[in-house]
Structure formats: C-alpha cells, structure tokens
Motif scaffolding. Sequence first.
Motif, PDB file in Angstrom:
ATOM      1  N   UNK A 183       0.914  -1.299   0.088  1.00 15.91           N
ATOM      2  CA  UNK A 183       0.077  -0.078  -0.100  1.00 15.91           C
ATOM      3  C   UNK A 183       0.908   1.295  -0.118  1.00 15.91           C
ATOM      4  N   UNK A 184       1.880   1.270   0.727  1.00 17.90           N
ATOM      5  CA  UNK A 184       2.844   2.340   0.806  1.00 17.90           C
ATOM      6  C   UNK A 184       3.668   2.721  -0.315  1.00 17.90           C
ATOM      7  N   UNK A 185       4.028   1.469  -0.803  1.00 21.77           N
ATOM      8  CA  UNK A 185       4.916   1.497  -2.150  1.00 21.77           C
ATOM      9  C   UNK A 185       3.944   2.162  -3.278  1.00 21.77           C
ATOM     10  N   UNK A 186       2.761   1.450  -3.318  1.00 22.85           N
ATOM     11  CA  UNK A 186       1.787   1.973  -4.625  1.00 22.85           C
ATOM     12  C   UNK A 186       1.622   3.567  -4.271  1.00 22.85           C
ATOM     13  N   UNK A 187       1.013   3.828  -3.007  1.00 24.28           N
ATOM     14  CA  UNK A 187       0.802   5.297  -3.051  1.00 24.28           C
ATOM     15  C   UNK A 187       2.010   6.174  -3.129  1.00 24.28           C
ATOM     16  N   UNK A 188       3.333   5.751  -3.043  1.00 26.69           N
ATOM     17  CA  UNK A 188       4.553   6.542  -3.332  1.00 26.69           C
ATOM     18  C   UNK A 188       5.001   6.357  -4.839  1.00 26.69           C
ATOM     19  N   UNK A 189       4.535   5.548  -5.609  1.00 30.86           N
ATOM     20  CA  UNK A 189       4.868   5.328  -6.848  1.00 30.86           C
ATOM     21  C   UNK A 189       4.455   6.303  -7.677  1.00 30.86           C
ATOM     22  N   UNK A 190       5.678   6.776  -8.761  1.00 33.18           N
ATOM     23  CA  UNK A 190       5.308   8.120  -9.468  1.00 33.18           C
ATOM     24  C   UNK A 190       4.376   7.894 -10.614  1.00 33.18           C
ATOM     25  N   UNK A 191       4.034   6.283 -11.093  1.00 35.28           N
ATOM     26  CA  UNK A 191       3.270   6.288 -12.348  1.00 35.28           C
ATOM     27  C   UNK A 191       2.537   4.817 -11.968  1.00 35.28           C
ATOM     28  N   UNK A 192       1.797   4.588 -13.054  1.00 29.80           N
ATOM     29  CA  UNK A 192       0.794   3.368 -13.106  1.00 29.80           C
ATOM     30  C   UNK A 192       1.830   2.323 -13.451  1.00 29.80           C
ATOM     31  N   UNK A 193       2.829   2.528 -14.303  1.00 31.18           N
ATOM     32  CA  UNK A 193       3.598   1.183 -14.631  1.00 31.18           C
ATOM     33  C   UNK A 193       4.474   0.697 -13.454  1.00 31.18           C
ATOM     34  N   UNK A 194       4.847   1.740 -12.446  1.00 30.14           N
ATOM     35  CA  UNK A 194       5.718   1.239 -11.608  1.00 30.14           C
ATOM     36  C   UNK A 194       4.763   0.621 -10.517  1.00 30.14           C
ATOM     37  N   UNK A 195       3.242   1.271 -10.284  1.00 31.25           N
ATOM     38  CA  UNK A 195       2.537   0.416  -9.512  1.00 31.25           C
ATOM     39  C   UNK A 195       1.991  -0.805  -9.676  1.00 31.25           C
TER      40      UNK A 195
END
Length: 102
Positions: A8-20
């Motif tokens: 959850x934290x990583x997805x919220x901090x991810x800069x874009x959809x590809x990273x998410x």
Amino acid sequence: MTLAFKLYEQVNEAPDDRTRFRLIVDAIRELEEGWPRPGEIARGADVRESELRLQKEIEVVRKELEAVRKEIKDVELRLQKEIEVVRKEMKEVELKLQKEIA
C-alpha cells in the motif's frame, strides 16, 4: 510490516501506473513463492491412508510386544522351576553333608 501494508505504501509513493503495476506483480509473485506447492500439501485421503497404515503398524508392534511378554513370562516360569530344582538339590547335598559330618 505486513506485505499488504508495505505494498500500500509503495503503491501510494509510486510515481506512475507502470511502477504501481510492477509493485503489484512483485507482491503477487512474493505471495505465490510463499504458498506451498501442490505436492507439498497432504490431502485428506493421503492423511487417512497414512493413519490406516500407522494403525496397522501399531497393531503389528502390539502383537509382537505381546509375544515378547509371553516369551518373557515363559522364561520366568522355566527359571523359577529350575531354581526350585537347584534348591532341592542343595537341600539334599546339605542333608548328605550333615549326615557325613555327624
């Protein structure tokens, strides 16, 4: 920290959809690696089969143990009889020696 909270934290901090998406895929892969393989999980039938096999083995061991106990009992009785014979012989020798001494 749990995997879900970390994700959850990583997805919220991810800069874009590809990273998410990459983070989600990595989390799923990590979960899958922790799951037991199909061959590693005992099915109910496997457990029951093992239980029956163990019950049979236990019964065999019980029968063997009873046979050993009976054999021990027989040996014990035989030894008691032999001891009585030896005691009787000792008494006879003792009486004989007492007669010779007198």
